[in-house]
Design a protein around this motif. Structure first.
Motif, PDB file in Angstrom:
ATOM      1  N   TYR A 113       0.862  -1.186   0.000  1.00  0.00           N
ATOM      2  CA  TYR A 113       0.000   0.000   0.000  1.00  0.00           C
ATOM      3  C   TYR A 113       0.895   1.231   0.000  1.00  0.00           C
ATOM      4  CZ  TYR A 113      -3.840   3.055   1.727  1.00  0.00           C
ATOM      5  OH  TYR A 113      -4.767   4.047   1.907  1.00  0.00           O
ATOM      6  N   THR A 114       1.162   1.822   1.140  1.00  0.00           N
ATOM      7  CA  THR A 114       1.954   3.054   1.199  1.00  0.00           C
ATOM      8  C   THR A 114       3.453   2.812   1.024  1.00  0.00           C
ATOM      9  OG1 THR A 114       2.203   2.915   3.599  1.00  0.00           O
ATOM     10  CG2 THR A 114       0.283   4.144   2.747  1.00  0.00           C
ATOM     11  N   GLY A 115       3.898   1.599   1.351  1.00  0.00           N
ATOM     12  CA  GLY A 115       5.322   1.276   1.292  1.00  0.00           C
ATOM     13  C   GLY A 115       5.992   1.337   2.648  1.00  0.00           C
ATOM     14  N   ARG A 116       5.275   1.784   3.659  1.00  0.00           N
ATOM     15  CA  ARG A 116       5.872   1.945   4.994  1.00  0.00           C
ATOM     16  C   ARG A 116       6.215   0.603   5.652  1.00  0.00           C
ATOM     17  NH1 ARG A 116       6.068   7.074   6.562  1.00  0.00           N
ATOM     18  NH2 ARG A 116       4.899   8.562   5.319  1.00  0.00           N
ATOM     19  N   THR A 117       5.413  -0.408   5.438  1.00  0.00           N
ATOM     20  CA  THR A 117       5.728  -1.730   5.981  1.00  0.00           C
ATOM     21  C   THR A 117       7.007  -2.263   5.350  1.00  0.00           C
ATOM     22  OG1 THR A 117       3.415  -2.247   6.441  1.00  0.00           O
ATOM     23  CG2 THR A 117       4.908  -4.120   6.182  1.00  0.00           C
ATOM     24  N   VAL A 118       7.155  -2.092   4.050  1.00  0.00           N
ATOM     25  CA  VAL A 118       8.350  -2.566   3.359  1.00  0.00           C
ATOM     26  C   VAL A 118       9.568  -1.779   3.829  1.00  0.00           C
ATOM     27  CG1 VAL A 118       9.469  -2.856   1.115  1.00  0.00           C
ATOM     28  CG2 VAL A 118       7.033  -3.379   1.381  1.00  0.00           C
ATOM     29  N   ARG A 119       9.430  -0.479   4.018  1.00  0.00           N
ATOM     30  CA  ARG A 119      10.554   0.316   4.530  1.00  0.00           C
ATOM     31  C   ARG A 119      10.993  -0.208   5.893  1.00  0.00           C
ATOM     32  NH1 ARG A 119      11.796   2.728   8.602  1.00  0.00           N
ATOM     33  NH2 ARG A 119       9.629   2.845   9.215  1.00  0.00           N
ATOM     34  N   ALA A 120      10.043  -0.509   6.764  1.00  0.00           N
ATOM     35  CA  ALA A 120      10.366  -1.066   8.080  1.00  0.00           C
ATOM     36  C   ALA A 120      11.055  -2.423   7.931  1.00  0.00           C
ATOM     37  CB  ALA A 120       9.096  -1.189   8.914  1.00  0.00           C
ATOM     38  N   ALA A 121      10.574  -3.238   6.985  1.00  0.00           N
ATOM     39  CA  ALA A 121      11.178  -4.551   6.753  1.00  0.00           C
ATOM     40  C   ALA A 121      12.616  -4.413   6.256  1.00  0.00           C
ATOM     41  CB  ALA A 121      10.340  -5.344   5.757  1.00  0.00           C
ATOM     42  N   LEU A 122      12.861  -3.446   5.391  1.00  0.00           N
ATOM     43  CA  LEU A 122      14.225  -3.210   4.898  1.00  0.00           C
ATOM     44  C   LEU A 122      15.148  -2.834   6.052  1.00  0.00           C
ATOM     45  CD1 LEU A 122      13.407  -1.249   1.622  1.00  0.00           C
ATOM     46  CD2 LEU A 122      14.381  -3.564   1.778  1.00  0.00           C
ATOM     47  N   ARG A 145       1.282   4.773  -3.001  1.00  0.00           N
ATOM     48  CA  ARG A 145       2.585   4.792  -2.358  1.00  0.00           C
ATOM     49  C   ARG A 145       2.895   6.143  -1.744  1.00  0.00           C
ATOM     50  NH1 ARG A 145       2.032   0.715  -3.791  1.00  0.00           N
ATOM     51  NH2 ARG A 145       3.277  -0.050  -5.472  1.00  0.00           N
ATOM     52  N   GLU A 146       3.488   6.111  -0.564  1.00  0.00           N
ATOM     53  CA  GLU A 146       3.998   7.316   0.099  1.00  0.00           C
ATOM     54  C   GLU A 146       5.517   7.324   0.092  1.00  0.00           C
ATOM     55  OE1 GLU A 146       2.227   7.301   3.998  1.00  0.00           O
ATOM     56  OE2 GLU A 146       0.193   7.494   3.194  1.00  0.00           O
ATOM     57  N   LEU A 147       6.112   6.211  -0.279  1.00  0.00           N
ATOM     58  CA  LEU A 147       7.564   6.070  -0.353  1.00  0.00           C
ATOM     59  C   LEU A 147       7.928   5.476  -1.716  1.00  0.00           C
ATOM     60  CD1 LEU A 147       8.120   4.508   3.186  1.00  0.00           C
ATOM     61  CD2 LEU A 147       8.543   6.875   2.521  1.00  0.00           C
ATOM     62  N   PRO A 148       9.140   5.719  -2.185  1.00  0.00           N
ATOM     63  CA  PRO A 148       9.526   5.212  -3.512  1.00  0.00           C
ATOM     64  C   PRO A 148       9.887   3.725  -3.471  1.00  0.00           C
ATOM     65  CG  PRO A 148      11.333   6.445  -2.562  1.00  0.00           C
ATOM     66  CD  PRO A 148      10.173   6.576  -1.605  1.00  0.00           C
ATOM     67  N   ILE A 149       8.864   2.899  -3.316  1.00  0.00           N
ATOM     68  CA  ILE A 149       9.040   1.446  -3.226  1.00  0.00           C
ATOM     69  C   ILE A 149       8.199   0.796  -4.313  1.00  0.00           C
ATOM     70  CG2 ILE A 149       8.520  -0.568  -1.785  1.00  0.00           C
ATOM     71  CD1 ILE A 149       9.416   1.152   0.609  1.00  0.00           C
ATOM     72  N   ARG A 150       8.804  -0.163  -5.021  1.00  0.00           N
ATOM     73  CA  ARG A 150       8.135  -0.840  -6.127  1.00  0.00           C
ATOM     74  C   ARG A 150       8.379  -2.339  -5.990  1.00  0.00           C
ATOM     75  NH1 ARG A 150      10.101  -2.911 -10.597  1.00  0.00           N
ATOM     76  NH2 ARG A 150      12.137  -2.028 -10.223  1.00  0.00           N
TER      77      ARG A 150
END
Length: 189
Positions: A113-122, A145-150
């Motif tokens: 969704y926003t990318g925040r979960t993936v950022r935390a996972a990274l 997306r709120e972050l540049p994650i694809r």
């Protein structure tokens, strides 16, 4: 039709068979892009990402005849919305038996969704080790997306409004297999 805390199911996007086909396609794409599974590790993001990673591992075993390493990542302490959640977060811990250093890590989650979960996972993953590369596999990409994650691998792209919720229900957690769009109860006539 399912209801969850004031939300009602608008429609089912993927049933059990469609989910199975999407995961089989993702498994093939992972194998193809990485030229096999040598030095690859699937890491599921808690909670549903773990079960999706396990299913991908089963399909990869069926296709390649080889077991791919798998792990679980708990991102609770890495979330940027922790202050907005419960005062005492439940921490289950990460379980990654495979060394991720110099490995190809495929992070697995249910919905992007926003990318925040993936950022935390990274962030959590980088505290564990230094992979050669990190790829992202998601069952559903809903945009916004709120972050540049694809994502590198997507089961289904689902354009949604911010007023909708996408829910992935898995037998292991929910006793049901489907992906649905939910809307506030009053929005369905």
């Amino acid at each position: 039709m399912a209801t969850i805390d004031g939300w009602k199911e608008k429609n089912v996007l993927l049933d059990e068979a469609a989910m199975r086909r999407a995961l089989t396609r993702i498994a093939h794409e992972i194998i193809e892009r990485n030229k096999g599974i040598k030095d690859c590790v699937l890491i599921g993001i808690r909670t549903r990402g773990i079960y999706i990673a396990q299913r991908l591992a089963e399909r990869i075993l069926q296709i390649e005849g080889e077991q791919i390493a798998i792990g679980e990542l708990d991102i609770t302490l890495y979330r940027d919305d922790l202050t907005h959640k419960d005062n005492q977060p439940i921490i289950n811990g990460s379980h990654i038996s495979e060394d991720v250093n110099n490995k190809k890590v495929i992070l697995v989650d249910d919905v992007l969704y926003t990318g925040r979960t993936v950022r935390a996972a990274l962030d959590a993953l980088m505290d564990i080790g230094r992979p050669e590369l990190i790829q992202l596999a998601v069952l559903i990409d809903r945009g916004h997306r709120e972050l540049p994650i694809r994502p590198d691998y997507v089961g289904k792209n689902v354009p949604t409004s911010k007023e909708e919720i996408i829910t992935v229900q898995l037998q292991e957690v929910d006793g049901r297999e489907c992906v649905s769009i939910l809307v506030k109860n009053e929005e369905i006539q």
